[in-house]
Design a protein around this motif. Structure first.
Motif, mmCIF file in Angstrom:
data_model
loop_
_atom_site.group_PDB
_atom_site.id
_atom_site.type_symbol
_atom_site.label_atom_id
_atom_site.label_comp_id
_atom_site.label_asym_id
_atom_site.label_seq_id
_atom_site.Cartn_x
_atom_site.Cartn_y
_atom_site.Cartn_z
ATOM 1 N N ARG A 92 4.230 9.086 -6.080
ATOM 2 C CA ARG A 92 3.794 7.720 -6.248
ATOM 3 C C ARG A 92 5.094 7.312 -5.860
ATOM 4 N NH1 ARG A 92 1.875 10.207 -11.632
ATOM 5 N NH2 ARG A 92 -0.283 10.490 -11.116
ATOM 6 N N GLU A 93 6.215 7.786 -6.298
ATOM 7 C CA GLU A 93 7.718 7.162 -6.317
ATOM 8 C C GLU A 93 8.238 6.555 -5.108
ATOM 9 O OE1 GLU A 93 12.205 8.654 -6.373
ATOM 10 O OE2 GLU A 93 10.893 9.282 -8.239
ATOM 11 N N GLN A 94 7.477 7.617 -4.497
ATOM 12 C CA GLN A 94 8.229 7.443 -2.629
ATOM 13 C C GLN A 94 7.182 6.933 -1.911
ATOM 14 O OE1 GLN A 94 10.050 9.121 -0.311
ATOM 15 N NE2 GLN A 94 10.823 9.404 -2.025
ATOM 16 N N LEU A 95 6.474 6.857 -2.162
ATOM 17 C CA LEU A 95 4.718 5.322 -1.691
ATOM 18 C C LEU A 95 4.528 3.949 -3.053
ATOM 19 C CD1 LEU A 95 1.636 8.258 -1.148
ATOM 20 C CD2 LEU A 95 3.239 6.707 0.655
ATOM 21 N N GLY A 96 5.917 4.094 -4.191
ATOM 22 C CA GLY A 96 5.827 2.823 -4.364
ATOM 23 C C GLY A 96 4.274 2.671 -5.033
ATOM 24 N N ALA A 156 2.749 1.215 4.110
ATOM 25 C CA ALA A 156 1.988 -0.364 4.452
ATOM 26 C C ALA A 156 0.465 0.216 4.948
ATOM 27 C CB ALA A 156 3.169 -0.963 5.729
ATOM 28 N N PHE A 157 0.851 0.832 5.895
ATOM 29 C CA PHE A 157 -0.685 2.015 6.185
ATOM 30 C C PHE A 157 -1.305 2.767 4.546
ATOM 31 C CE2 PHE A 157 -3.132 5.009 7.653
ATOM 32 C CZ PHE A 157 -4.126 4.844 9.104
ATOM 33 N N VAL A 158 -0.585 3.038 3.695
ATOM 34 C CA VAL A 158 -0.877 3.648 2.420
ATOM 35 C C VAL A 158 -1.816 2.476 2.129
ATOM 36 C CG1 VAL A 158 -0.749 5.077 0.799
ATOM 37 C CG2 VAL A 158 0.546 6.138 2.771
ATOM 38 N N ASP A 159 -0.696 1.239 1.818
ATOM 39 C CA ASP A 159 -1.057 0.327 0.876
ATOM 40 C C ASP A 159 -2.852 -0.618 1.970
ATOM 41 O OD1 ASP A 159 -0.199 -1.419 -0.630
ATOM 42 O OD2 ASP A 159 -1.062 -3.131 0.571
ATOM 43 N N ASP A 160 -2.882 -0.500 2.876
ATOM 44 C CA ASP A 160 -3.802 -0.471 3.350
ATOM 45 C C ASP A 160 -5.104 -0.018 2.974
ATOM 46 O OD1 ASP A 160 -3.142 -3.105 4.805
ATOM 47 O OD2 ASP A 160 -2.709 -1.771 6.642
ATOM 48 N N LEU A 161 -4.749 1.822 2.940
ATOM 49 C CA LEU A 161 -6.015 2.306 2.670
ATOM 50 C C LEU A 161 -6.580 2.119 1.884
ATOM 51 C CD1 LEU A 161 -6.965 5.373 3.391
ATOM 52 C CD2 LEU A 161 -4.965 6.785 2.955
ATOM 53 N N LEU A 162 -4.964 2.141 0.089
ATOM 54 C CA LEU A 162 -5.964 2.030 -1.118
ATOM 55 C C LEU A 162 -6.597 1.330 -1.532
ATOM 56 C CD1 LEU A 162 -2.279 3.736 -2.554
ATOM 57 C CD2 LEU A 162 -3.797 4.456 -2.092
ATOM 58 N N HIS A 163 -6.165 0.062 -0.651
ATOM 59 C CA HIS A 163 -7.662 -1.374 -0.461
ATOM 60 C C HIS A 163 -8.270 -1.451 0.050
ATOM 61 C CE1 HIS A 163 -3.514 -2.360 -2.841
ATOM 62 N NE2 HIS A 163 -4.177 -3.602 -3.525
ATOM 63 N N TRP A 184 -17.023 16.022 -6.449
ATOM 64 C CA TRP A 184 -16.051 15.335 -6.804
ATOM 65 C C TRP A 184 -14.262 15.496 -6.462
ATOM 66 C CZ3 TRP A 184 -14.707 11.367 -9.435
ATOM 67 C CH2 TRP A 184 -16.546 10.482 -10.958
ATOM 68 N N GLN A 185 -14.594 16.795 -5.015
ATOM 69 C CA GLN A 185 -13.748 16.736 -4.112
ATOM 70 C C GLN A 185 -12.828 15.748 -3.595
ATOM 71 O OE1 GLN A 185 -13.423 17.420 -1.107
ATOM 72 N NE2 GLN A 185 -11.073 17.926 -1.223
ATOM 73 N N PHE A 186 -14.192 14.925 -3.298
ATOM 74 C CA PHE A 186 -13.912 13.994 -2.259
ATOM 75 C C PHE A 186 -12.926 12.485 -2.624
ATOM 76 C CE2 PHE A 186 -17.441 16.704 -0.271
ATOM 77 C CZ PHE A 186 -16.502 16.321 1.443
ATOM 78 N N SER A 187 -12.832 12.862 -4.221
ATOM 79 C CA SER A 187 -12.512 11.446 -4.786
ATOM 80 C C SER A 187 -10.569 11.648 -4.543
ATOM 81 C CB SER A 187 -13.043 11.590 -6.693
ATOM 82 O OG SER A 187 -12.136 12.692 -7.122
ATOM 83 N N GLY A 188 -10.276 12.519 -4.265
ATOM 84 C CA GLY A 188 -8.949 12.257 -4.025
ATOM 85 C C GLY A 188 -8.579 12.621 -2.654
ATOM 86 N N ALA A 189 -8.975 12.492 -1.726
ATOM 87 C CA ALA A 189 -9.828 12.189 -0.695
ATOM 88 C C ALA A 189 -8.314 11.232 0.053
ATOM 89 C CB ALA A 189 -11.008 12.484 0.808
ATOM 90 N N ALA A 190 -7.389 10.283 -0.319
ATOM 91 C CA ALA A 190 -7.330 9.236 0.177
ATOM 92 C C ALA A 190 -5.952 9.228 -0.218
ATOM 93 C CB ALA A 190 -7.550 7.792 -0.274
ATOM 94 N N ALA A 191 -6.000 10.152 -1.776
ATOM 95 C CA ALA A 191 -4.395 10.320 -2.020
ATOM 96 C C ALA A 191 -3.731 11.712 -1.917
ATOM 97 C CB ALA A 191 -4.674 10.800 -3.758
ATOM 98 N N ASN A 192 -5.620 12.426 -0.692
ATOM 99 C CA ASN A 192 -4.290 13.472 0.177
ATOM 100 C C ASN A 192 -4.175 13.057 1.411
ATOM 101 O OD1 ASN A 192 -4.888 16.112 1.196
ATOM 102 N ND2 ASN A 192 -4.657 16.961 -0.871
ATOM 103 N N VAL A 193 -5.127 11.816 1.752
ATOM 104 C CA VAL A 193 -4.124 11.065 3.626
ATOM 105 C C VAL A 193 -2.798 10.991 3.223
ATOM 106 C CG1 VAL A 193 -4.657 9.543 4.621
ATOM 107 C CG2 VAL A 193 -6.353 11.366 3.652
ATOM 108 N N ALA A 194 -2.105 10.126 2.305
ATOM 109 C CA ALA A 194 -1.460 9.380 1.615
ATOM 110 C C ALA A 194 -0.545 10.471 1.764
ATOM 111 C CB ALA A 194 -1.380 8.269 0.332
ATOM 112 N N MET A 195 -0.320 11.547 0.894
ATOM 113 C CA MET A 195 0.545 12.835 0.673
ATOM 114 C C MET A 195 0.461 13.477 2.267
ATOM 115 S SD MET A 195 -1.376 14.833 -3.258
ATOM 116 C CE MET A 195 -0.136 16.208 -2.726
#
Length: 300
Positions: A244-248, A208-215, A44-55
């Motif tokens: 969240r504020e910074q990344l919209g 824009a990069f993070v949006d591609d990642l999240l989707h 379950w540690q990997f469940s936050g992987a995308a958020a960590n990349v975004a941070m």
């Protein structure tokens, strides 16, 4: 947690409430020993992987370095599964590897990092060998491990948090971060984190990069249909309010309640899953690295 970072400019200081996610509950000790970073090697540690990349990318030098990288073989949006293997292997080596294995992986990463530097006149200057940027990435990785561990096991008290943190320096020192750069205590880490978060400033390229990642635009559409909604929810939940504020990224109080209820359930179920099953993914990555080293194959 409300400790604030000093801001010479006189602007309102960031607080830990803004830059870390809330953790409900009280830590459930696993036996009598103190927790350590290795205990966070849970699938379950990997469940936050995308958020960590975004941070990580919310810091301009990292964000532009990732978005503009010419190393196509390891590009997240081009070869997502290879990038996942590389990152997972790095974490496995940093936590479980011997000094010799860490040195070998450092050399392999250095080969790729030599190509990651900004062009003259670029709007954001960056260099993958910048130790301050590497320290930021390592700090984000630590935050991800601590958050996922606490979401599953409850909030640690200061003594437990210090014990957990005391095993975390290799997240940075496995690359160019020196032992002296890594904050000495868990309290020192909070001070560093607040100062470092003041440099978070995501621009349109990073968003824009993070949006591609999240989707999940880097994987097949069929997988996006199955996993897209859950990934976006988990990623938003793992992001602290300021990020969240910074990344919209939108997040409501109802979303927060659902997120906490999910991990309360997962944490309960996890107690009945054997440890060797929960950390099998990371240990298989470590075994793969050792197999590649024995056969003199590329590690990345």
């Amino acid at each position: 947690m409300t400790r604030a970072a000093a801001q010479p400019s006189g602007e309102p200081a960031l607080t830990l409430d803004q830059t870390r996610i809330p953790i409900p509950g009280v830590h459930r000790p696993d036996g009598k020993r103190s927790p350590k970073l290795e205990d966070a090697l849970d699938f379950w540690q990997f469940s936050g992987a995308a958020a960590n990349v975004a941070m990580q990318m919310a810091r301009p030098g990292v964000g532009h370095g990732v978005a503009d990288s010419k190393v196509e073989s390891g590009a997240l949006m081009v070869h997502p599964w290879k990038r996942l293997r590389t990152t997972s292997s790095y974490l496995a080596v940093a936590i479980l590897g011997t000094p010799e294995e860490k040195a070998a992986f450092r050399d392999a990463v250095n080969v790729a990092h030599r190509q990651v530097k900004s062009e003259p006149g670029a709007p954001v200057a960056y260099n993958a060998f910048d130790r301050n940027l590497q320290l930021w990435v390592a700090a984000c990785l630590y935050v991800g491990f601590e958050d996922s561990y606490q979401l599953l096991n409850g909030k640690m008290n200061p003594e437990q948090a210090q014990a957990f943190y005391s095993t975390a320096a290799p997240l940075g020192t496995t690359l160019q971060v020196t032992a002296e750069m890594w904050p000495r205590t868990r309290a020192d880490f909070d001070e560093y984190w607040l100062r470092a978060c003041e440099q978070v400033a995501a621009d349109e390229k990073v968003r824009a990069f993070v949006d591609d990642l999240l989707h999940l635009r880097m994987i097949h559409w069929s997988l996006r249909i199955v996993f897209g909604g859950l990934l976006r929810f988990l990623t938003a939940g793992y992001l602290p309010p300021y990020f969240r504020e910074q990344l919209g990224v939108q997040w409501s109080a109802a979303d927060q309640r659902r997120f906490e209820h999910l991990f309360r359930f997962v944490g309960f179920v996890n107690r009945f899953i054997p440890r060797f099953v929960r950390d099998a993914g990371t240990r298989s990555m470590m075994a793969d690295v050792r197999r590649r080293m024995r056969r003199h194959r590329q590690l990345l």
